[in-house]
Design a protein around this motif. Sequence first.
Motif, PDB file in Angstrom:
ATOM      1  N   GLY A  93       0.825  -1.200   0.000  1.00 18.32           N
ATOM      2  CA  GLY A  93       0.000   0.000   0.000  1.00 18.32           C
ATOM      3  C   GLY A  93       0.858   1.248   0.000  1.00 18.32           C
ATOM      4  O   GLY A  93       2.039   1.205   0.372  1.00 18.32           O
ATOM      5  N   PRO A  94       0.299   2.388  -0.406  1.00 25.60           N
ATOM      6  CA  PRO A  94       1.041   3.651  -0.396  1.00 25.60           C
ATOM      7  C   PRO A  94       1.370   4.087   1.026  1.00 25.60           C
ATOM      8  O   PRO A  94       0.863   3.531   1.997  1.00 25.60           O
ATOM      9  CB  PRO A  94       0.070   4.643  -1.056  1.00 25.60           C
TER      10      PRO A  94
ATOM     11  N   ASP B 142      -5.462   0.526   1.078  1.00 23.20           N
ATOM     12  CA  ASP B 142      -5.436   1.968   0.820  1.00 23.20           C
ATOM     13  C   ASP B 142      -6.536   2.620   1.638  1.00 23.20           C
ATOM     14  O   ASP B 142      -7.648   2.086   1.744  1.00 23.20           O
ATOM     15  CB  ASP B 142      -5.633   2.244  -0.673  1.00 23.20           C
ATOM     16  N   HIS B 143      -6.214   3.749   2.232  1.00 26.24           N
ATOM     17  CA  HIS B 143      -7.162   4.491   3.075  1.00 26.24           C
ATOM     18  C   HIS B 143      -7.774   3.591   4.144  1.00 26.24           C
ATOM     19  O   HIS B 143      -8.958   3.691   4.468  1.00 26.24           O
ATOM     20  CB  HIS B 143      -8.259   5.124   2.219  1.00 26.24           C
ATOM     21  N   GLY B 144      -6.950   2.678   4.687  1.00 29.07           N
ATOM     22  CA  GLY B 144      -7.378   1.837   5.797  1.00 29.07           C
ATOM     23  C   GLY B 144      -8.278   0.682   5.438  1.00 29.07           C
ATOM     24  O   GLY B 144      -8.804   0.003   6.321  1.00 29.07           O
ATOM     25  N   LYS B 145      -8.462   0.439   4.146  1.00 32.39           N
ATOM     26  CA  LYS B 145      -9.319  -0.657   3.709  1.00 32.39           C
ATOM     27  C   LYS B 145      -8.570  -1.603   2.776  1.00 32.39           C
ATOM     28  O   LYS B 145      -7.639  -1.181   2.077  1.00 32.39           O
ATOM     29  CB  LYS B 145     -10.558  -0.113   2.986  1.00 32.39           C
TER      30      LYS B 145
ATOM     31  N   GLU C 222       3.125  -3.871 -10.213  1.00 26.64           N
ATOM     32  CA  GLU C 222       3.227  -2.415 -10.103  1.00 26.64           C
ATOM     33  C   GLU C 222       2.100  -1.726 -10.880  1.00 26.64           C
ATOM     34  O   GLU C 222       1.554  -0.713 -10.429  1.00 26.64           O
ATOM     35  CB  GLU C 222       4.588  -1.946 -10.621  1.00 26.64           C
ATOM     36  N   ASP C 223       1.734  -2.280 -12.041  1.00 21.92           N
ATOM     37  CA  ASP C 223       0.636  -1.715 -12.827  1.00 21.92           C
ATOM     38  C   ASP C 223      -0.676  -1.832 -12.064  1.00 21.92           C
ATOM     39  O   ASP C 223      -1.512  -0.915 -12.083  1.00 21.92           O
ATOM     40  CB  ASP C 223       0.516  -2.453 -14.167  1.00 21.92           C
ATOM     41  N   VAL C 224      -0.878  -2.970 -11.397  1.00 21.29           N
ATOM     42  CA  VAL C 224      -2.081  -3.178 -10.596  1.00 21.29           C
ATOM     43  C   VAL C 224      -2.127  -2.164  -9.456  1.00 21.29           C
ATOM     44  O   VAL C 224      -3.151  -1.523  -9.199  1.00 21.29           O
ATOM     45  CB  VAL C 224      -2.121  -4.611 -10.025  1.00 21.29           C
ATOM     46  N   PHE C 225      -1.006  -2.017  -8.782  1.00 17.28           N
ATOM     47  CA  PHE C 225      -0.888  -1.120  -7.628  1.00 17.28           C
ATOM     48  C   PHE C 225      -1.249   0.314  -8.014  1.00 17.28           C
ATOM     49  O   PHE C 225      -2.075   0.964  -7.364  1.00 17.28           O
ATOM     50  CB  PHE C 225       0.539  -1.194  -7.087  1.00 17.28           C
TER      51      PHE C 225
ATOM     52  N   THR D 107      -4.486   2.409  -6.693  1.00 14.14           N
ATOM     53  CA  THR D 107      -4.212   3.428  -5.679  1.00 14.14           C
ATOM     54  C   THR D 107      -3.903   4.800  -6.265  1.00 14.14           C
ATOM     55  O   THR D 107      -3.793   5.781  -5.533  1.00 14.14           O
ATOM     56  CB  THR D 107      -3.028   3.003  -4.770  1.00 14.14           C
ATOM     57  N   GLY D 108      -3.717   4.859  -7.595  1.00 11.19           N
ATOM     58  CA  GLY D 108      -3.454   6.139  -8.249  1.00 11.19           C
ATOM     59  C   GLY D 108      -1.978   6.507  -8.245  1.00 11.19           C
ATOM     60  O   GLY D 108      -1.155   5.851  -7.637  1.00 11.19           O
TER      61      GLY D 108
END
Length: 248
Positions: free
Chosen positions: A36-37, A209-212, A233-236, A240-241
């Motif tokens: 996650g970011p 992402d964002h706690g979910k 990485e493409d999926v990520f 998540t943007g």
Amino acid sequence: MIQIDQLSKKYKGAEGFSLSGFDLKINEGEIFGLLGPNGAGKTTLISILCSLLKPTSGTFRINGLTYKEHKRELQQTIGIVPQEYALYPSLTAVENLTYFGSMYGLKKSHPLKDTIAEHLETLGLSNFANKKIKAFSGGMKRRVNLIAAILHRPKVLFLDEPTVGVDVQSKTVIMEYLKQLNAQGTTIVYTSHHLNEAEQFCRRVGIIDHGKLVCAGTPKELIMAQKGADHLEDVFLGLTGKALRDHA
């Protein structure tokens, strides 16, 4: 091995939740990547699972154990490799490992000495066993950090960025060692920003992402499900943007 149900965490004074209704199952013997970011909630989740932080609501079990009912057994069940070095720089590698072994109730006897010597040998540190940690390179410290977490043979090993800032040789040795531990039955929960590494290393990954939990599956499943994706990485980035997530 790990059952998480509706886990939430809101820090005092915070406007929103760092974790919100988080559900996840991790099977025994898995290598599970938690990706996650920055600020997505990974560290909060790992801290709760390691009983370093209390959740606001929700429950979790590790090997059927809960923190409230089985605190001591749970501590013996898990091993933690933090991102920051958890070592005493003025002590030698052997002194550090003997100390951490004693914290897990391992006696300062021949079995512990032999176990330490065996791990140091496997990770290429035998010649530095009696050198002070402050003289070690980053990769050497990472390897000692790893040994400290598995001396008591935990059933679950939590790894927070285990290869950050290390040379290619140390990274290769660490990853191969983790595969050996997993082959011997250790369940591994791994967080990293190295997505190519995660794609090769993990049997399943979950993106938070964002706690979910945004998604979970094998790297291949997630890549096939994301239109135009060739790599994890493409999926990520697709989920998540591309916006920067830097925090002061």
